[in-house]
Enzyme design. Structure first.
Site, PDB file in Angstrom:
ATOM      1  NE  ARG A  59      13.009 -15.163   1.802  1.00 56.85           N
ATOM      2  CZ  ARG A  59      11.994 -15.695   2.193  1.00 56.85           C
ATOM      3  NH1 ARG A  59      10.702 -15.278   2.612  1.00 56.85           N
ATOM      4  NH2 ARG A  59      10.676 -15.864   0.800  1.00 56.85           N
TER       5      ARG A  59
ATOM      6  CD  GLU B  16       7.271 -11.466  -2.865  1.00 59.04           C
ATOM      7  OE1 GLU B  16       8.620 -11.158  -3.424  1.00 59.04           O
ATOM      8  OE2 GLU B  16       6.870 -12.065  -1.683  1.00 59.04           O
TER       9      GLU B  16
ATOM     10  NE  ARG C 218      10.608 -11.148   1.973  1.00 59.80           N
ATOM     11  CZ  ARG C 218      10.304 -12.186   0.350  1.00 59.80           C
ATOM     12  NH1 ARG C 218      11.836 -12.677   0.058  1.00 59.80           N
ATOM     13  NH2 ARG C 218       9.435 -11.904   0.275  1.00 59.80           N
TER      14      ARG C 218
ATOM     15  CB  CYS D  73       4.283 -13.096  -1.713  1.00 61.95           C
ATOM     16  SG  CYS D  73       3.143 -14.728  -2.866  1.00 61.95           S
TER      17      CYS D  73
ATOM     18  CB  THR E 200       3.578 -17.881  -1.853  1.00 61.29           C
ATOM     19  OG1 THR E 200       4.808 -17.281  -1.764  1.00 61.29           O
ATOM     20  CG2 THR E 200       2.560 -17.983  -2.609  1.00 61.29           C
TER      21      THR E 200
ATOM     22  NE  ARG F  96      13.758 -19.853  -1.590  1.00 58.14           N
ATOM     23  CZ  ARG F  96      14.625 -20.134  -1.990  1.00 58.14           C
ATOM     24  NH1 ARG F  96      15.704 -20.127  -1.347  1.00 58.14           N
ATOM     25  NH2 ARG F  96      14.863 -20.627  -2.622  1.00 58.14           N
TER      26      ARG F  96
ATOM     27  NE  ARG G 102      12.706 -19.475  -4.671  1.00 59.23           N
ATOM     28  CZ  ARG G 102      12.310 -19.078  -4.167  1.00 59.23           C
ATOM     29  NH1 ARG G 102      13.286 -17.520  -3.553  1.00 59.23           N
ATOM     30  NH2 ARG G 102      10.607 -18.131  -4.316  1.00 59.23           N
TER      31      ARG G 102
ATOM     32  CD  GLU H 155      10.912 -16.559  -6.515  1.00 60.57           C
ATOM     33  OE1 GLU H 155      10.113 -14.817  -6.612  1.00 60.57           O
ATOM     34  OE2 GLU H 155       8.968 -16.648  -6.556  1.00 60.57           O
TER      35      GLU H 155
HETATM   36  N1  DAR Z   1       4.529 -14.094  -9.300  1.00 61.48           N
HETATM   37  C1  DAR Z   1       4.425 -14.626  -8.254  1.00 61.48           C
HETATM   38  C2  DAR Z   1       4.845 -14.730  -7.000  1.00 61.48           C
HETATM   39  C3  DAR Z   1       4.967 -15.793  -6.641  1.00 61.48           C
HETATM   40  C4  DAR Z   1       6.235 -15.952  -5.353  1.00 61.48           C
HETATM   41  N2  DAR Z   1       6.643 -16.213  -5.392  1.00 61.48           N
HETATM   42  C5  DAR Z   1       7.897 -14.707  -4.578  1.00 61.48           C
HETATM   43  N3  DAR Z   1       6.499 -13.614  -3.615  1.00 61.48           N
HETATM   44  N4  DAR Z   1       8.501 -14.098  -4.375  1.00 61.48           N
HETATM   45  C6  DAR Z   1       2.352 -15.276  -8.430  1.00 61.48           C
HETATM   46  O1  DAR Z   1       2.115 -15.253  -8.400  1.00 61.48           O
HETATM   47  O2  DAR Z   1       3.842 -16.164  -9.410  1.00 61.48           O
END
Ligand code: DAR
Length: 366
Positions: free
Chosen positions: A122, A230, A234, A278, A280, A287, A318, A323
């Site tokens: 994704r 998010e 996606r 995010c 990340t 992903r 995971r 998550e």
């Molecule tokens: N709760 C966020 C999650 C960060 C990574 N996961 C995401 N983006 N779904 C944290 O800062 O831990």
């Protein structure tokens, strides 16, 4: 007000050294910002202050946040992705240039003696001309859903991506009821309710739930687009099989088709690639994951042993519910390369293929 915020961050930063946003905050730089930029930074950091156990601790709320608040975001990005603050992301979907892959370029897990597995790739994408989910009004969320309706109409007409859109928005022409929604969640097709996620709530990303949320599902249920999770979108390809190229190539074809339809333009950064909520997920926003049965390595229902082996391989682990969920009852775990930024899309797929081979080798030796 500004000093209060800085004092609050400083007090939490001492107690939560793993919260990257708290550690990256510079009070002197913050005090030098205009009131408007200070307010934007506070909003980006709110999730990490409300949930100091966060790992990243921040989300972008406007596509331009990564540029307008660069000193802060460059620090968290550099520390999380382990790249220099001057790093620039380059995308590349071509497997041909990646070393250590089979000559024919076919990443077939059957080569490791693996049976058909759940494979999923994704990407997160956001429209360039809307606020990111953390700062959307309810009207923005409905606008996003309406924009995507025009794209879905074009997909529905195609034999390779034809399907249907299911909306959670009350009163939407394609609204589904609670039972249908639960069935889609249980089938791992639709995302879980967001209004229970404390991180997304504090980030503003779960606001106005369930307005403007839904998912497009192809007739074969192997191509899905989440709307309003998010990220704005996606986009994912998933199927049970052994050839990773199948999901990778289908996703790429879908992206090539979608961007440009109905005037759709994705938010893109010259430095960070795909702009995502995010940090990340920046870069590829990709992903790529597998559900891998590892009953010996997860004996006792814990994934500790798997994580010890996976981490040096650049893989995250995971539960199969997503998550923050547990290992599957039969020892199946969800594995995926952790890297998103300054790695190519092809590099991510290769890391998944090679990592799966190493993990199953360790499983058989356990
Ligand atoms: N709760 C966020 C999650 C960060 C990574 N996961 C995401 N983006 N779904 C944290 O800062 O831990």
């Amino acid at each position: 007000m500004a000093q209060d915020f800085a004092d609050r961050v400083a007090a939490l930063a001492v107690r939560y050294p793993d919260n990257l946003a708290l550690q990256a905050f510079d009070p002197g730089w913050y005090a030098s910002l205009t009131p408007a930029l200070r307010a934007r930074l506070r909003k980006c950091m709110n999730s990490g202050l409300e949930n100091p156990d966060s790992q990243m601790g921040c989300y972008a709320c406007q596509p331009s946040d990564y540029d307008d608040l660069r000193p802060f975001f460059a620090r968290v990005i550099s520390r999380y992705h382990r790249v220099s603050e001057e790093a620039r992301h380059v995308s590349d979907w071509r497997l041909s240039g990646v070393e250590g892959l089979p000559e024919d370029g076919v990443l077939d897990l059957a080569r490791f003696g693996l049976p058909p597995l759940s494979m999923r790739v994704r990407v997160g994408r956001n429209l360039a001309d809307l606020p990111l989910p953390g700062a959307m009004s309810r009207a923005d969320r409905l606008r996003l859903e309406a924009r995507m309706a025009a794209v879905f109409d074009r997909l529905i007409a195609r034999p390779d991506f034809g399907g249907a859109y299911h909306s959670l928005t009350p009163g939407h022409a394609r609204q589904i009821d609670a039972a249908a929604y639960r069935r889609l969640v249980d089938a791992h097709i639709m995302f879980r309710p967001m209004d229970g996620d404390r991180y997304l709530e504090a980030a503003g990303i779960a606001a106005h739930w369930p307005h403007g949320r839904g998912c497009y599902v192809s007739a074969d249920r192997a191509f899905i687009i989440w709307v309003g999770e998010e990220d704005h979108l996606r986009i994912m390809a998933m199927q049970r099989g052994t050839v990773l190229n199948d999901v990778f190539d289908r996703l790429r074809a879908a992206l090539d088709l979608i961007e440009g339809l109905a005037g759709l333009r994705f938010a893109w950064s010259d430095d960070y690639g795909a702009v995502t909520s995010c940090p990340t997920n920046l870069g590829t926003g990709m992903r790529a994951s597998l559900h891998l049965p590892l009953p010996r390595l997860t004996r006792g229902g814990t994934d500790t042993r798997v994580r010890e082996i996976a981490r040096p391989l650049g893989l995250s682990v995971r539960g199969i519910g997503g998550e923050h969920t547990p290992v599957g009852a039969d020892g199946t775990v969800d594995i995926s390369p952790s890297a998103r930024l300054c790695i190519t899309e092809a590099g991510i797929l290769a890391a998944l293929y090679k990592g799966a081979g190493r993990l199953i080798e360790a499983e058989r030796a356990a």
